[in-house]
Design an enzyme around this catalytic site. Sequence first.
Site, PDB file in Angstrom:
ATOM      1  N   LYS A 184       0.861  -1.186   0.000  1.00  0.00           N
ATOM      2  CA  LYS A 184       0.000   0.000   0.000  1.00  0.00           C
ATOM      3  C   LYS A 184       0.897   1.236   0.000  1.00  0.00           C
ATOM      4  CE  LYS A 184      -3.292   2.561   2.936  1.00  0.00           C
ATOM      5  NZ  LYS A 184      -4.225   2.522   4.093  1.00  0.00           N
TER       6      LYS A 184
ATOM      7  N   ASP B 153      -2.747  10.216   3.732  1.00  0.00           N
ATOM      8  CA  ASP B 153      -4.147   9.802   3.846  1.00  0.00           C
ATOM      9  C   ASP B 153      -4.925  10.805   4.701  1.00  0.00           C
ATOM     10  OD1 ASP B 153      -6.552   8.497   3.950  1.00  0.00           O
ATOM     11  OD2 ASP B 153      -5.862   6.823   5.203  1.00  0.00           O
TER      12      ASP B 153
ATOM     13  N   LYS C 223     -10.452  12.676   7.974  1.00  0.00           N
ATOM     14  CA  LYS C 223      -9.970  12.274   9.303  1.00  0.00           C
ATOM     15  C   LYS C 223      -9.870  13.500  10.208  1.00  0.00           C
ATOM     16  CE  LYS C 223      -6.877   8.444   8.009  1.00  0.00           C
ATOM     17  NZ  LYS C 223      -7.630   7.366   8.660  1.00  0.00           N
TER      18      LYS C 223
ATOM     19  N   ASP D 149       1.501   6.260   5.673  1.00  0.00           N
ATOM     20  CA  ASP D 149       0.505   5.323   5.147  1.00  0.00           C
ATOM     21  C   ASP D 149       0.990   4.598   3.883  1.00  0.00           C
ATOM     22  OD1 ASP D 149      -1.915   4.082   5.632  1.00  0.00           O
ATOM     23  OD2 ASP D 149      -3.072   5.476   4.397  1.00  0.00           O
TER      24      ASP D 149
ATOM     25  N   ASP E 166     -12.262   6.935   3.255  1.00  0.00           N
ATOM     26  CA  ASP E 166     -11.102   6.667   4.118  1.00  0.00           C
ATOM     27  C   ASP E 166     -10.699   5.189   4.092  1.00  0.00           C
ATOM     28  OD1 ASP E 166      -9.051   7.298   5.817  1.00  0.00           O
ATOM     29  OD2 ASP E 166     -10.298   7.507   7.617  1.00  0.00           O
TER      30      ASP E 166
ATOM     31  N   GLU F 282      -9.444   3.560   1.722  1.00  0.00           N
ATOM     32  CA  GLU F 282      -8.853   3.713   0.390  1.00  0.00           C
ATOM     33  C   GLU F 282      -7.776   2.681   0.087  1.00  0.00           C
ATOM     34  OE1 GLU F 282      -7.756   5.194   2.979  1.00  0.00           O
ATOM     35  OE2 GLU F 282      -5.597   4.942   2.775  1.00  0.00           O
TER      36      GLU F 282
ATOM     37  N   ARG G 152      -7.598  -0.505   0.498  1.00  0.00           N
ATOM     38  CA  ARG G 152      -8.084  -1.720  -0.153  1.00  0.00           C
ATOM     39  C   ARG G 152      -8.405  -1.474  -1.627  1.00  0.00           C
ATOM     40  NH1 ARG G 152     -12.812  -2.133   4.198  1.00  0.00           N
ATOM     41  NH2 ARG G 152     -11.139  -1.137   5.375  1.00  0.00           N
TER      42      ARG G 152
END
Length: 490
Positions: free
Chosen positions: A256, A261, A268, A279, A338, A340, A342
């Site tokens: 990833k 993020d 967030k 992230d 959020d 994201e 996946r």
Amino acid sequence: MPLETSIVTAARAPEDAPLLAVPFGADLAPPVELPVPAAALLAHYEAKGEAGEIVEVPVARGETVGRVLLYGAGDGSPDALRKAGAALARRARGRDEISVVVPAGAVEGSLAAFAEGALLASYTFRIGETPAASRPVGTIRLVAGGAAGAEAGGDPGTVEAVEEEVARGRAVAGAVALARDLANTPSSVKTPAWLAERAAEQGVATRIWDEEELRAAGFGGILAVGQGSVNPPRLIQLSYEPEGGRADGHVVLVGKGITYDTGGLSLKPTEGMKFMKTDMAGGAVVIAVLGALAALGARVRVTGLVAAAENSFSGTAQRPSDVITQYGGRTVEVLNTDAEGRLVLADAMAYADAELDPDVMVDIATLTGAIGIALGKGLGAVFASDDELAARLVEAGEASGERLWRMPLVEDYVPALESSVADLANIEAGSTYGAGSITAALFLREFTGKRPWAHLDIAGVGRSTADEGLLSKGATGFGVRLLLEWLSGR
Ligand code: BES
Ligand code: MN
Ligand code: ZN
């Protein structure tokens, strides 16, 4: 920052070593003259010889005072010496050098682990000057011939064997340091394109998809997550082939690579957002591992994929309720922007399944905050469709000191991801099932084409809040050591 500490090997300690470390219980023949017998000192400090323990003793060095550090080597295992190396390197911070007498009869792999621990405890990331007192030790001199350098003194075989182990420890620690550097780099610098440039520096073949190429090939997940940012997304592929073309199978690693993020429109709060420059920690691990396989002589073919995008909040960002089309044609209703990670991973995994014909697929991702609640900061999670693969990864975790705990792919929770408008939803619409880390893993499983697959959720272990042991505050590089252990032992 790249590791600055150098490790050299020697048959004997310099006579006037200002800082000399000797394992508990070693035969302390001269030149080590302690003011009180070692056994009495250790009893006084109630030291038990456990790895990580250090008893500091001042000793006369002509007109000045030198120090001898009596250190615990535990059971002499790699795990113990990794800890001992880290403790000694921390104690030597701010100094030019330390001489360390290695324990007699250390088992295979222990000195590599010692070097690894010492180098990782010396890691720093700092923009600007590091204050002198916390600067890593300049040189670690590993003394292979006992405290006095007497019995084995000068035995070139011993020194050579130590050097070989140190080289392995250095390669592993260097890869961890690279993964940490990438994850610690501020996101103002670390765009997806920047990450692709770093990947291209690893000495393996790379292929990079820019935004237009991603669109042409149908990478709808990576594009949807990246569409809100002024820094366009990239898919990064790195390929390692063992020397001589005799590969024992093909492993695909997927990381990833969310360079920041914000959560997107499902924004967030600041408290959670400020850590999100890391992230892309999973992607950083993939880049660093691919760069280190040659030095470790891995015999397996490995392809790395890093799905890199910035999950921004803007007028062009995707919206909760948008429906996207992943690579390969599956549609996904994005109920929460959020979730994201996946979406970008699904594209890369579907591509790997369709085009790369892997024997095994392993993804690594800071995927869910929930995994940090379940397992804390000390254990990574492994989900796997294959028992044998899960067992090998757990073993590699134990051997490398990056421990994994196997989590279940609960079949009863599969309906959590049903959508009324698309093939799948990216999160559960209601709250019937819960288990956010498990449903995230079940989402990813949809894109594995039923190949043997493991998913490592490192959201809990990807960052450290303290300078302690092998870790420093910030990115940990978790996953590099365990994946290198697994891939180089395969
Ligand atoms: N990057 C986060 C996960 C994360 C959280 C990593 C804390 C490290 C520390 C991920 O993209 C995310 O936001 N996950 C959401 C999922 C939710 C919306 C289903 C989460 O964990 O809250
Ligand atoms: Mn997120
Ligand atoms: Zn994320």
